[in-house]
Write an enzyme that holds these catalytic residues in place. Structure first.
Site, PDB file in Angstrom:
ATOM      1  CD  GLU A  93      -2.524   1.825   0.617  1.00 24.70           C
ATOM      2  OE1 GLU A  93      -3.432   1.089   0.198  1.00 24.70           O
ATOM      3  OE2 GLU A  93      -2.355   3.011   0.242  1.00 24.70           O
ATOM      4  CG  ASP A 114      -8.601  -3.460  -2.987  1.00 25.07           C
ATOM      5  OD1 ASP A 114      -9.242  -2.499  -3.470  1.00 25.07           O
ATOM      6  OD2 ASP A 114      -8.856  -3.956  -1.874  1.00 25.07           O
ATOM      7  CB  SER A 115      -5.949   0.211  -7.723  1.00 28.22           C
ATOM      8  OG  SER A 115      -6.915   0.066  -8.739  1.00 28.22           O
TER       9      SER A 115
END
Lengths: 283, 486
Positions: A106, A155-156
């Site tokens: 992240e 998972d952007s």
């Protein structure tokens, strides 16, 4: 008090939720981060004013971005998750005992810190010993990995702002390289409905199809995302998400899910004609 | 000299004041603050159109500045450490031409490296000055022309004591600097002016960590592309003068070719950019240097590519290196620079500054974001994975020594004939051939065409370089001097 959060879903459409309390506001190196307590959707995380996660509907997104690939290949052991700072994707993955290692990359550490404090519903499993957190640019992380992962989940956020690099050809190519010979790539694939989202969706599809022999798209319904009609991409070097689905094996695991089941797994790959056309246009 | 306040931006302030006066325009431009051209105004924005105005008393006049333009030029001179700074609105090309024409009259000699930009040789066509070329050093491994060796410059000076000036690139397109101080001192000892093409060197004036600027070593004139690393609008530029060079005479030379309707968009962009550089330049270029270094390190980690930097320094032909430049050698992955340049654009939506035979150059500036740098590095990694091939068969050098037979002006205006380019070996070119960018001529007017040069031109074409210079836009024919003229 008449306190409403408003997000533009298109230049001409607004979506609004009544806010009970503004729980957190802060600015990281990358974006503005807010947590709202809403009347209808519980706690809501927004980045730069765009809804990322709500307590009420996050299960739809997180079920479908994880269980579809997990049910397609029961041997997935090593996973790379890119983005996903709220922790919901990792929470679903940690339900599988057979998973040995999850790298979560992240870019914005502050998002993770804020979610741990304010949205434990999604961030609860980030301390699982199999989960390894890396706070850096996903595009950079994946560059130095080769033939390593069974599954990569992207998972952007949207294809503008800090998540831009995760919608590029160089990123998908690097993912291809980082995956094993039977690897699967699942990505947040934007929406086919409003024009701007649809353009992002088509660009993403075009860039992925260049690399993977299997390239499918499946759909979900997420009330707080623009139009509610959202897509995920399923790209793989070997596995077909429908032909290779072993429904019995997955059902025997006895996992509790609120949205996903093996019927909807198959059904979600059935797409409306207008979506099919948009995809065919760029294939 | 009185210390001026670099916080000021006189042209911008005068334009703002002028807007508030709500003057009724019965002068040009005819779009009248944009009202007369709705589509253009919608496209460029109202703010832009309202300052596209004519020269007038409150706004001064570029051909003879006495008030706000003069003040802005004085501020720029102070910021760059020059005696005077001229605001130029016809590109650095016009600044280079003004330098050459100020220093040399027809028939007078000027010493220069052959790897100059086309604008310098164009200046020779216009002025009739005679070039004395110093061969730049060549790095065989990278295939790039370097700076001039001090000994070679000295030899040229001794052999041509009548030369009026020497022209130096500081730096070259690739970021390579000659020994500016030594060459300037040498030229001055022999009574020659030192002219410096600093199209790629604006930032040298605002950093302690970068190579020396022309003014700092006492050079006489410098052409500075503010619109490259300085942040002003395309086509705006500065001409700096120093020492004994006459301001009035230089202005006369500039006015021979420069427009009498200088654009206030360009002028104000120079003014505002100078202010920003004077106040924030050190910080800006420190950041740019860090970004370039980070990207260089990441590219070198990929393997195969060589993002070169100051380790190349050799005390002479690579006296110094501009570390904000991101030049990358690509031949080891089996691709010409121009091929990588094309793949980056076509496949990855990444536009870089140029690709030549062996290298690419990505321009890094304060406007870059970290995530874009990551994209560039990742795309290069992907290009290596997907396209790398055996490197044999790739041309490995870029610089061919020219055989100069006539001056550029004589050759350009001579009686000539057109030949298919492949039948032209042995003849003398009347025109340029170059790949653009970088715009360094492969052939210049007055030079003999050789089989080696033709082979090189063909190779550039095959690799997809954008070729230009000849009257024939397809570069299939070339104008050569008529035999009788030989």
């Amino acid at each position: 008090m008449n306190f409403w959060f408003v997000e533009n879903h298109s230049p001409n459409v607004k979506f609004s939720m009544r806010v009970i309390e503004h729980l957190y506001t802060g600015k990281s190196e990358f974006q503005k981060i807010d947590v709202l307590q809403t009347a209808e959707f519980g706690r809501v995380l927004t980045l730069d004013g765009y809804v990322m996660v709500t307590e009420k509907d996050e299960f739809i997104y997180h079920d479908m971005i994880t269980h579809v690939p997990m049910a397609t290949n029961p041997d997935i052991k090593k996973i790379l998750v890119i983005g996903a700072g709220d922790g919901g994707t990792v929470r679903e993955l940690t339900k599988y005992d057979r998973i040995e290692h999850i790298d979560m990359v992240e870019i914005d550490e502050m998002v993770v810190d804020v979610c741990k404090e304010f949205i434990p519903q999604t961030a609860s499993k980030l301390d699982d010993p199999r989960v390894h957190l890396h706070f850096e640019d996903g595009l950079k992380f994946v560059r130095s990995h080769e033939n390593e992962y069974d599954l990569i989940i992207v998972d952007s956020t949207d294809p503008f702002g800090p998540g831009e690099g995760l919608f590029t050809r160089e990123f998908y190519g690097n993912c291809y390289k980082a995956l094993k010979e039977d690897g699967i790539l699942v990505n947040q694939h934007e929406s086919p409905f409003y024009e701007e989202d649809a353009l992002g969706m088509q660009r993403a599809h075009k860039r992925i199809t260049g690399f993977f022999p299997v390239c499918k798209v499946y759909q979900v319904h997420i009330p707080t995302y623009p139009s509610g009609h959202w897509l995920f991409g399923f790209a793989s070097k070997k596995f077909d998400p429908i032909n290779d689905l072993n429904a019995d094996a997955w059902n025997q695991l006895g996992l509790q899910t609120k949205y996903y089941n093996t019927d909807i797994h198959v059904g979600s790959f059935a797409l409306p004609n207008y979506v099919k056309e948009q995809l065919e246009d760029v294939e | 000299m009185k210390i001026l306040s670099q916080q000021k931006a006189p042209i911008m302030e005068a334009l703002n004041k002028y807007k508030k006066m709500r003057v009724v325009p019965f002068d040009v431009p005819g779009h009248k603050r944009g009202r007369g051209n709705e589509e253009l105004t919608a496209f460029l924005g109202e703010n832009c159109m309202t300052v596209d105005v004519n020269s007038m008393k409150p706004l001064d006049n570029l051909i003879h500045p006495v008030s706000v333009i003069r003040e802005a030029e004085d501020l720029a001179a102070e910021a760059f450490g020059a005696k005077h700074a001229f605001f130029m609105v016809n590109g650095t090309t016009s600044a280079v031409q003004a330098m050459v024409m100020t220093a040399c009259k027809a028939g007078e000699k000027i010493i220069m490296p052959r790897n100059v930009h086309r604008s310098a040789i164009n200046a020779l066509i216009l002025s009739g000055a005679v070039p004395v070329y110093v061969n730049p050093g060549v790095n065989k491994e990278l295939g790039i022309p370097l700076g001039m060796a001090v000994a070679d410059v000295e030899k040229a000076i001794l052999e041509n004591p009548d030369a009026k000036a020497i022209l130096i690139n500081n730096p070259t397109y690739y970021g390579i600097c000659s020994n500016m101080q030594a060459i300037t001192d040498l030229a001055h000892r022999h009574g020659m002016l030192v002219l410096v093409d600093e199209a790629h060197g604006t930032h040298f004036y605002f950093s302690d960590e970068l190579p020396a600027s022309a003014m700092s070593v006492g050079a006489d004139m410098a052409s500075v592309s503010m619109h490259k690393s300085g942040g002003s609008l395309t086509q705006s530029s500065l001409l700096l003068i120093n020492n004994e060079v006459s301001e009035g005479y230089t202005r006369q030379i500039i006015n021979l070719t420069q427009t009498t309707s200088g654009s206030y968009l360009l002028l104000s962009s120079l003014d505002i950019s100078r202010k920003n550089l004077a106040l924030n330049g050190q910080e800006i270029f420190r950041k740019v240097g860090q970004m370039a270094q980070y990207t260089r390190d990441e590219i070198n980690k990929i393997g195969g590519y060589y993002a070169f930097s100051e380790e190349l320094r050799n005390g002479d032909t690579i006296y110094d290196f501009d570390t904000t430049k991101l030049s990358v050698h690509t031949l080891e992955i089996g691709l010409a620079g121009v091929e990588v340049y094309d793949i980056l654009r076509d496949e990855y939506d990444i536009q870089i500054e140029f690709g030549d035979i062996g290298n690419i150059l990505a321009y890094i500036s304060v406007g870059d974001r970290r995530l874009d740098l990551e994209r560039l590095v990742s795309a290069l990694a992907e290009i290596k994975r997907r396209y790398s091939q055996d490197k044999s068969g790739l041309f490995d050098h870029e610089y061919i020594n020219p055989q100069v037979v006539y001056t550029p002006q004589k050759a350009f205006y001579a009686l000539k004939e057109t030949l298919p380019i492949n039948d032209s070996a042995g003849r003398i070119a009347s025109e340029f051939v170059m790949a653009y960018p970088p715009g360094i001529p492969i052939l210049a007017p007055g030079e003999r065409i050789t089989p080696e040069i033709l082979q090189y031109i063909q190779y550039c074409k095959d690799k997809g370089s954008f070729m230009t210079g000849t009257e024939d836009s397809k570069i299939e024919h070339i104008n050569v001097l008529k035999e009788a003229e030989k």
